[in-house]
Write an enzyme that holds these catalytic residues in place. Sequence first.
Site, mmCIF file in Angstrom:
data_model
loop_
_atom_site.group_PDB
_atom_site.id
_atom_site.type_symbol
_atom_site.label_atom_id
_atom_site.label_comp_id
_atom_site.label_asym_id
_atom_site.label_seq_id
_atom_site.Cartn_x
_atom_site.Cartn_y
_atom_site.Cartn_z
ATOM 1 N N HIS A 394 -32.469 -22.955 -18.300
ATOM 2 C CA HIS A 394 -31.114 -22.138 -17.495
ATOM 3 C C HIS A 394 -30.633 -23.563 -16.507
ATOM 4 O O HIS A 394 -29.493 -23.608 -16.476
ATOM 5 C CB HIS A 394 -31.566 -21.124 -16.867
ATOM 6 C CG HIS A 394 -31.341 -20.022 -17.751
ATOM 7 N ND1 HIS A 394 -31.866 -18.694 -17.346
ATOM 8 C CD2 HIS A 394 -30.627 -19.710 -18.853
ATOM 9 C CE1 HIS A 394 -31.479 -17.779 -18.358
ATOM 10 N NE2 HIS A 394 -30.697 -18.547 -19.196
ATOM 11 N N ARG A 480 3.061 -18.472 0.564
ATOM 12 C CA ARG A 480 3.448 -17.513 1.609
ATOM 13 C C ARG A 480 4.030 -18.006 2.908
ATOM 14 O O ARG A 480 3.026 -18.976 3.331
ATOM 15 C CB ARG A 480 2.427 -16.693 1.478
ATOM 16 C CG ARG A 480 1.819 -15.493 0.571
ATOM 17 C CD ARG A 480 0.640 -14.974 0.753
ATOM 18 N NE ARG A 480 0.448 -13.863 -0.028
ATOM 19 C CZ ARG A 480 -0.582 -13.673 -0.939
ATOM 20 N NH1 ARG A 480 -1.380 -14.766 -0.836
ATOM 21 N NH2 ARG A 480 -0.541 -12.694 -1.961
ATOM 22 N N GLU A 622 6.610 -6.962 -8.850
ATOM 23 C CA GLU A 622 5.511 -6.260 -7.950
ATOM 24 C C GLU A 622 5.962 -4.689 -7.823
ATOM 25 O O GLU A 622 4.872 -4.027 -7.570
ATOM 26 C CB GLU A 622 5.476 -6.783 -6.482
ATOM 27 C CG GLU A 622 5.020 -7.840 -6.222
ATOM 28 C CD GLU A 622 5.363 -8.551 -4.925
ATOM 29 O OE1 GLU A 622 4.768 -8.561 -4.031
ATOM 30 O OE2 GLU A 622 6.716 -8.713 -4.720
ATOM 31 N N GLY A 644 3.061 -10.040 -8.839
ATOM 32 C CA GLY A 644 2.345 -9.921 -7.939
ATOM 33 C C GLY A 644 1.407 -8.694 -8.057
ATOM 34 O O GLY A 644 1.995 -7.478 -7.718
ATOM 35 N N THR A 645 0.271 -8.794 -8.691
ATOM 36 C CA THR A 645 -0.550 -7.875 -9.274
ATOM 37 C C THR A 645 -1.256 -6.849 -8.025
ATOM 38 O O THR A 645 -1.578 -5.739 -8.244
ATOM 39 C CB THR A 645 -1.763 -8.336 -9.895
ATOM 40 O OG1 THR A 645 -1.904 -9.649 -9.618
ATOM 41 C CG2 THR A 645 -1.087 -8.515 -11.327
ATOM 42 N N ASN A 646 -1.182 -7.454 -6.898
ATOM 43 C CA ASN A 646 -1.700 -6.705 -5.652
ATOM 44 C C ASN A 646 -0.904 -5.469 -5.519
ATOM 45 O O ASN A 646 -1.125 -4.438 -5.453
ATOM 46 C CB ASN A 646 -1.885 -7.525 -4.564
ATOM 47 C CG ASN A 646 -2.397 -8.701 -4.536
ATOM 48 O OD1 ASN A 646 -3.260 -8.909 -5.718
ATOM 49 N ND2 ASN A 646 -2.169 -9.634 -3.841
ATOM 50 N N ASP A 647 0.222 -5.698 -5.480
ATOM 51 C CA ASP A 647 1.369 -4.618 -5.241
ATOM 52 C C ASP A 647 1.859 -3.967 -6.666
ATOM 53 O O ASP A 647 1.684 -2.801 -6.619
ATOM 54 C CB ASP A 647 2.605 -5.150 -4.751
ATOM 55 C CG ASP A 647 2.644 -5.230 -3.256
ATOM 56 O OD1 ASP A 647 2.104 -4.285 -2.602
ATOM 57 O OD2 ASP A 647 2.923 -6.230 -2.606
ATOM 58 N N CYS A 694 0.791 -14.336 -9.429
ATOM 59 C CA CYS A 694 0.236 -14.873 -8.335
ATOM 60 C C CYS A 694 -0.413 -13.946 -7.422
ATOM 61 O O CYS A 694 -0.898 -14.356 -6.322
ATOM 62 C CB CYS A 694 1.520 -15.429 -7.453
ATOM 63 S SG CYS A 694 2.715 -14.439 -7.215
HETATM 64 C C1 PEP Z 1 1.300 -9.193 -4.623
HETATM 65 O O1 PEP Z 1 1.633 -8.355 -4.268
HETATM 66 O O2 PEP Z 1 0.302 -9.514 -5.723
HETATM 67 C C2 PEP Z 1 1.377 -10.800 -3.769
HETATM 68 C C3 PEP Z 1 1.075 -11.833 -4.483
HETATM 69 O O3 PEP Z 1 2.053 -10.329 -2.773
HETATM 70 P P1 PEP Z 1 1.147 -9.977 -1.217
HETATM 71 O O4 PEP Z 1 -0.143 -10.042 -1.451
HETATM 72 O O5 PEP Z 1 1.802 -11.027 -0.269
HETATM 73 O O6 PEP Z 1 1.803 -8.508 -1.073
HETATM 74 MG MG MG Z 2 2.903 -8.172 -2.645
#
Ligand code: PEP
Ligand code: MG
Length: 740
Positions: A394, A480, A622, A644-647, A694
Amino acid sequence: MDYVVRLDQIGKDDLRIAGGKGANLGEMLKLGIPVPPGFAVTTASFDLLMRMHDLGKKIGLIISSINVDDTAKLLDASKEIKAMILSYEMPPEVRLKVDEAYKSLPDSATSDSSLPLVAVRSSATAEDLPTASFAGQQASFLNVKGSDELVESIKKCWASLFEPRAIFYRAKHGFAKSSISVIVQKMIEADKSGVMFTADPTTGEDVVLIEATWGLGESIVGGEVSPDSYRVDKNGKIIDIQVSNKTRMRVRDQASNTTVELDVPQDKANAQVLTEQEILNLAEFGLTLERHYRHPQDVEFAIENGKIAIVQTRAITTKGKTKKVGIKGNQLLKGVGASPGAASGRVRIISSKDDVAKINKGDIIVTTMTSPDLVPAMSRSAAIITDLGGRTSHAAIVSREMGIPAIVGTQQATTVLKDGQEVTVDAYDGIVYDGRIEVDIETPVEVHAGMTRTKVKVNLAFAQGLNEIAPKADGVGLLRIEHLITQFGVHPSKLVKEGKQEEYVKLLIDGIRPIAKAFSPKPVWVRTLDARSDEFKNLKGGEDEPQEANPMLGWHGIRRSLDEPELLKSEFRAIKKMHEEGLTNLQVMLPFVISAEEVQKARKIAHEVGLPDAAKIGIMVETPASVMIIEELCKEGIAFASFGTNDLTQLTLGIDRGNERLANLSSTFHPAVLRSMKMVIDTCSRYSVETSICGEAGSDSEMAKILVKYGIKSISCNIDAVDAIRMAVHEKELEISELT
Ligand code: PEP
Ligand code: MG
């Protein structure tokens, strides 16, 4: 999600619930490969424990408070987290299901004394992914018997997600969120066992390589023994048999029911472990798996009374890619080159855990066996030399993955080499030379910037570490600007209200210019201001921010910029000015778009300011609205669209991204989010609009592969994930090109 699932009920797509190991075992059963029966305690069980005790937050606090390169702190943090996990009872609803499944294994009776022995192994969700084998990173327990012991072993597997080396490895490879599944399988009373690679992991040669030894396989993967080695060509012909001297073996001690280490009996020490028929049968299983996964495999097996059982398979993570040209010198030692490369440095003999701290950057680790515990120190070292162990141990896998030269199985490195001595390691041919010697190497073929068809970019907020990151990435997929402003301490609206636009322009230029320069001519996508009303409140002038019930759904992104055009104009003016300085790689990304009209209006403002056409304008996807109207947005002439996958995840699933309680429900892998992205990529491709990602999900290797399959044009990830994402993209592209 079920807390427990039988292995024959899962397949390769169940990585999220059963981890890499579990998903693979289920898949193998479907292919008719002999896998010992068993079940997976799914990630839902671990997640339930985490939720019940708010462990995500508690653990996050401990890890974020340390520097993982500080070995002592890392050990303490790991100890604290593991003790915390072990202190909790297994949730009763999980325990019920575990007991049921245990009692349903073949040959089980209902009383504890007649329950079969099982092997309990952790199966991490990031483990065994083609880009990062968490080789030896998690626990396994053999010969477990009875319900109580099983429950304890499962808890220990859960805790092993926070082994020092696992925390370290994840920190370096950028796996932010991890869960863990535990696999319980009927124990094989192995009289022989081993590891098989369907391509030579060191040279990349297209042959099946099998290593085998007496007793349980742990002694090979732990690097305690130099195993027999057999090579079979892809037509099923044995081409080489190397029988080694096997001194130690691990077996189960019937009386104490524990695994013990013994000397191999004399008559067996130098005897060939596998029969020719076993070698051929194994190779056949290996090739079936390689064909099925369309990728060379690393397979663990055990044999009981002539019956082969396949215990695990996973993709080989690395293949030799470099070649040495020539080297002359005084040879001290010879072993097996396990991770190609060459290096010179000072020898550090490691005989106990306490020695680990004395390893300095650039030292050469010399040790009896390559144990995975060395991982944090290995990353500091220039090379590794061991007495024992084969190419499939390993830690050999880990050193290959870290790109550190390693020679294993020298038999006598710890006695021949002296602490502090300078040596040169040629891990291509497995030779250690006296002193420092120049080694000429052909330019190594590595995965680097520009090499993948899909671009790999980075997300940035500050101008830090640019020299290191700029050569590796194909651009900045999200810059950003909010953090530049927070550093400044004054709300930009206040500056504008007081007629100090120029100050805002200057602040932006000072923050953005070094990044644009470092990456030039590679594109840098500057996102226009996307501050939520609650985020800038503490800045000077922030007291005028409106009080909003739902700032996430409130006055931010492009909607706000259009209401406060002076701010947007300042941002455009800053970019224009830098274009005039020759930084024509700067482009503009509009956040939180919901209509084509917004793009139109922003473009009009750009015109007024005189932003040059070279500063292309793209959008972030987003909102579900932008997904649904992507065609209109393409027609509007956007240059690119970045997820913007977070939103997008929060808004598609209706789950507040900041709400801890709902974190377990939120997944970028939800089919609704995946389908949204697929649809956008398909439409954008028709209009030749570049697609990218992103959000945080861009730093997840598994997600990167899905998006490459969908045809995304670039992936922007966190700095620490660039290498892993580049590899993931590279491998997926290779796979696709091989298929077409
Ligand atoms: C998102 O929404 O994925 C993004 C990159 O923007 P933030 O996280 O700044 O809202
Ligand atoms: Mg966002």
